[in-house]
Design an enzyme around this catalytic site. Structure first.
Site, PDB file in Angstrom:
ATOM      1  N   CYS A 116      10.709   7.083  -1.116  1.00 38.46           N
ATOM      2  CA  CYS A 116       9.686   8.304  -2.047  1.00 38.46           C
ATOM      3  C   CYS A 116      10.957   9.488  -0.977  1.00 38.46           C
ATOM      4  O   CYS A 116      10.443  10.661  -1.036  1.00 38.46           O
ATOM      5  CB  CYS A 116       9.018   8.752  -0.557  1.00 38.46           C
ATOM      6  SG  CYS A 116       7.404   7.453  -1.880  1.00 38.46           S
ATOM      7  N   HIS A 256       7.164  15.640   1.809  1.00 38.10           N
ATOM      8  CA  HIS A 256       6.878  14.874   0.942  1.00 38.10           C
ATOM      9  C   HIS A 256       5.263  14.909   0.728  1.00 38.10           C
ATOM     10  O   HIS A 256       4.579  14.950   1.696  1.00 38.10           O
ATOM     11  CB  HIS A 256       7.060  13.396   1.610  1.00 38.10           C
ATOM     12  CG  HIS A 256       6.637  12.369   0.472  1.00 38.10           C
ATOM     13  ND1 HIS A 256       6.923  12.445  -0.960  1.00 38.10           N
ATOM     14  CD2 HIS A 256       6.311  11.286   0.564  1.00 38.10           C
ATOM     15  CE1 HIS A 256       6.690  11.044  -2.046  1.00 38.10           C
ATOM     16  NE2 HIS A 256       6.440  10.095  -0.232  1.00 38.10           N
ATOM     17  N   ASN A 286       0.179  11.330  -4.579  1.00 33.45           N
ATOM     18  CA  ASN A 286       1.779  10.943  -4.050  1.00 33.45           C
ATOM     19  C   ASN A 286       2.968  10.747  -5.006  1.00 33.45           C
ATOM     20  O   ASN A 286       2.602   9.881  -5.837  1.00 33.45           O
ATOM     21  CB  ASN A 286       1.533  10.141  -3.097  1.00 33.45           C
ATOM     22  CG  ASN A 286       3.096   9.830  -2.511  1.00 33.45           C
ATOM     23  OD1 ASN A 286       4.404  10.179  -3.482  1.00 33.45           O
ATOM     24  ND2 ASN A 286       3.177   8.452  -1.754  1.00 33.45           N
TER      25      ASN A 286
HETATM   26  O1  UT7 Z   1       4.807   8.363   0.552  1.00 31.49           O
HETATM   27  C1  UT7 Z   1       5.038   6.831   0.627  1.00 31.49           C
HETATM   28  C2  UT7 Z   1       4.377   6.507   2.153  1.00 31.49           C
HETATM   29  N1  UT7 Z   1       3.336   5.916   2.064  1.00 31.49           N
HETATM   30  C3  UT7 Z   1       2.386   6.776   2.881  1.00 31.49           C
HETATM   31  O2  UT7 Z   1       2.600   7.791   3.719  1.00 31.49           O
HETATM   32  C4  UT7 Z   1       1.012   5.738   3.117  1.00 31.49           C
HETATM   33  C5  UT7 Z   1       0.415   5.927   4.343  1.00 31.49           C
HETATM   34  N2  UT7 Z   1      -0.258   5.668   4.125  1.00 31.49           N
HETATM   35  C6  UT7 Z   1      -1.881   6.477   4.174  1.00 31.49           C
HETATM   36  O3  UT7 Z   1      -1.674   7.225   3.731  1.00 31.49           O
HETATM   37  C7  UT7 Z   1      -3.202   5.583   4.528  1.00 31.49           C
HETATM   38  O4  UT7 Z   1      -3.244   4.560   5.515  1.00 31.49           O
HETATM   39  C8  UT7 Z   1      -3.871   5.840   3.107  1.00 31.49           C
HETATM   40  C9  UT7 Z   1      -4.490   6.484   2.108  1.00 31.49           C
HETATM   41  C10 UT7 Z   1      -3.394   4.549   2.295  1.00 31.49           C
HETATM   42  C11 UT7 Z   1      -5.595   4.356   4.276  1.00 31.49           C
HETATM   43  O5  UT7 Z   1      -5.671   5.264   5.381  1.00 31.49           O
HETATM   44  P1  UT7 Z   1      -6.576   5.065   6.438  1.00 31.49           P
HETATM   45  O6  UT7 Z   1      -6.940   5.382   6.881  1.00 31.49           O
HETATM   46  O7  UT7 Z   1      -5.170   4.590   7.444  1.00 31.49           O
HETATM   47  O8  UT7 Z   1      -7.645   4.035   5.949  1.00 31.49           O
HETATM   48  P2  UT7 Z   1      -6.765   2.715   5.959  1.00 31.49           P
HETATM   49  O9  UT7 Z   1      -6.091   1.586   5.639  1.00 31.49           O
HETATM   50  O10 UT7 Z   1      -6.948   1.976   7.951  1.00 31.49           O
HETATM   51  O11 UT7 Z   1      -8.198   2.195   6.020  1.00 31.49           O
HETATM   52  C12 UT7 Z   1      -9.954   1.828   6.656  1.00 31.49           C
HETATM   53  C13 UT7 Z   1     -10.972   1.289   5.613  1.00 31.49           C
HETATM   54  C14 UT7 Z   1     -11.151  -0.362   5.364  1.00 31.49           C
HETATM   55  O12 UT7 Z   1     -12.190  -0.367   5.447  1.00 31.49           O
HETATM   56  P3  UT7 Z   1     -12.923  -1.883   7.023  1.00 31.49           P
HETATM   57  O13 UT7 Z   1     -11.228  -2.196   6.930  1.00 31.49           O
HETATM   58  O14 UT7 Z   1     -12.784  -0.177   7.925  1.00 31.49           O
HETATM   59  O15 UT7 Z   1     -14.003  -1.837   6.727  1.00 31.49           O
HETATM   60  C15 UT7 Z   1     -10.614   0.075   4.539  1.00 31.49           C
HETATM   61  O16 UT7 Z   1     -10.896  -1.506   3.811  1.00 31.49           O
HETATM   62  O17 UT7 Z   1     -11.429   2.057   4.960  1.00 31.49           O
HETATM   63  C16 UT7 Z   1     -11.243   0.822   3.580  1.00 31.49           C
HETATM   64  N3  UT7 Z   1     -10.742   1.423   2.578  1.00 31.49           N
HETATM   65  C17 UT7 Z   1     -11.411   2.298   1.341  1.00 31.49           C
HETATM   66  N4  UT7 Z   1     -12.362   2.324   1.188  1.00 31.49           N
HETATM   67  C18 UT7 Z   1     -13.331   4.090   0.128  1.00 31.49           C
HETATM   68  C19 UT7 Z   1      -9.607   1.648   1.743  1.00 31.49           C
HETATM   69  N5  UT7 Z   1      -9.322   2.355   0.897  1.00 31.49           N
HETATM   70  C20 UT7 Z   1     -10.217   2.635   0.123  1.00 31.49           C
HETATM   71  C21 UT7 Z   1     -10.611   3.090  -0.574  1.00 31.49           C
HETATM   72  N6  UT7 Z   1     -12.373   3.716  -0.706  1.00 31.49           N
HETATM   73  N7  UT7 Z   1      -9.840   4.015  -1.502  1.00 31.49           N
END
Ligand code: UT7
Length: 332
Positions: A116, A256, A286
């Site tokens: 990225c 970004h 993204n």
């Molecule tokens: O450009 C390159 C760099 N990349 C980034 O900067 C990405 C950085 N990361 C992020 O943007 C975020 O971490 C994400 C958007 C990928 C995820 O958001 P989060 O708030 O960190 O969620 P999480 O991974 O902590 O997941 C929270 C919950 C989980 O469920 P449990 O374990 O709490 O029951 C996931 O399974 O949300 C669940 N989850 C979803 N639920 C509904 C994960 N993806 C989804 C989804 N829809 N699409």
């Protein structure tokens, strides 16, 4: 004689027509519009659907858009840099194909591959060549077909990424406009957290890698999120500090577009109001190397000669950085 600085003098863009909305994703994986919107700020993304077309197709379209807006003669281009994380093919340079297709027959070209941060690092490279006096017209294109490495049954990644391309032209400037300062970093300890395991030299493609879905992007979202917030804000603050810039001096932050919450956290650390922050993540998701040039295209009419812009990016590797830039033209 006044010092040569490297300014952006034109921009162009291309996004595919096909729109993949949050509502459509609800029918594909276990997710919902509310979760995606509140956790990421994304409402829809563009996907390149046509078979046989890849990153170069979008890069060429973005370059052609720039060329048509400026009446630039392609033969005057000295260098074409394609910043990408999704080259057309292994081994063959994507940029060589792009340069030929746009008629830049007097140019040389190369791909800048740094996840990225590819476009941000490409800005540094293009500016260095211009500042040295060696080249006068450099076309820097950020283009990614992320859909080529996304598993559309994996809700943790398929909601985030989109396809698109943006192009900018770098030229010498004698008024001190363009790139002013940069602070670019990498940390290889981060590579475990955001990667495509197979298809490279460590793990070439095999029946097993396909069966194990190792050709798709995998990321530890929480870890990447944490590092993105602290590092993108950290380098932005560093650039402000060492150039003695206060929040009043900043016209725009061009971050970004990976997650709206990362963008907001960076703005907060810089003490910037959100109306100074360029955002289009809701429309495109993204797009990796294309996020920064797509922002410049979408905000071009609002930019004024002399505006101070802080560019910031964070991505796989890990790779990240910030650039302090002065805008060089009014588009209207
Ligand atoms: O450009 C390159 C760099 N990349 C980034 O900067 C990405 C950085 N990361 C992020 O943007 C975020 O971490 C994400 C958007 C990928 C995820 O958001 P989060 O708030 O960190 O969620 P999480 O991974 O902590 O997941 C929270 C919950 C989980 O469920 P449990 O374990 O709490 O029951 C996931 O399974 O949300 C669940 N989850 C979803 N639920 C509904 C994960 N993806 C989804 C989804 N829809 N699409």
């Amino acid at each position: 004689m006044s010092k040569i600085t490297a300014a952006i003098t034109a921009v162009g863009k291309y996004v595919p027509e096909y729109v993949l909305t949050n509502k459509m994703l609800e029918t594909m994986v276990d997710t919902n519009d509310e979760w995606i919107t509140t956790r990421t700020g994304i409402k829809e993304r563009r996907i390149l659907k046509e078979k046989g077309k890849g990153t170069s197709f979008m890069a060429i379209k973005a370059a052609e858009d720039l060329i048509s807006k400026t009446n630039l003669n392609s033969k005057e281009i000295d260098l074409v840099i394609v910043a990408t994380a999704t080259p057309d093919m292994q081994a063959a340079s994507t940029s060589a194909f792009v340069a030929s297709e746009i008629g830049a027959t007097e140019a040389f070209s190369f791909d800048q591959i740094s996840a990225c941060s590819s476009f941000l690092y490409g800005m540094s490279t293009a500016a260095s060549y211009i500042e040295s006096g060696r080249y006068k017209k450099i076309l820097l294109i950020g283009a990614d077909m992320n859909s080529s490495m996304i598993d559309y049954t994996d809700r943790t990644t398929c909601i985030i990424f989109g396809d698109g391309a943006g192009a900018v032209l770098f030229e010498p400037n004698r008024e001190g406009l363009g790139l002013q300062d940069e602070y670019l970093r990498t940390d290889g300890n981060g590579r475990e957290f955001l990667k495509v395991d197979a298809g490279g030299s460590i793990l070439p493609a095999s029946e097993e890698t396909i069966k194990n879905k190792q050709h798709f992007v995998h990321q530890d979202g929480r870890t990447v999120f944490k590092f993105a917030v602290s590092n993108m804000a950290g380098v932005s603050e560093k650039v402000l500090e060492r150039n003695k810039l206060s929040k009043e001096d900043i016209t725009w932050l061009a971050p970004h577009q990976a997650n709206k919450r990362i963008i907001e956290a960076t703005a907060r650390r810089m003490n910037l109001d959100m109306d100074k922050v360029m955002i289009n993540i809701h429309k495109y998701g993204n797009t990796t190397s294309a996020t920064l040039p797509l922002l410049l295209n979408d905000y071009e009419t609002q930019l004024r000669k002399g505006d101070t812009i802080i560019f910031a990016a964070f991505g796989g590797g890990f790779s990240w950085g910030a650039i302090y830039f002065k805008w060089a033209y009014n588009s209207n």
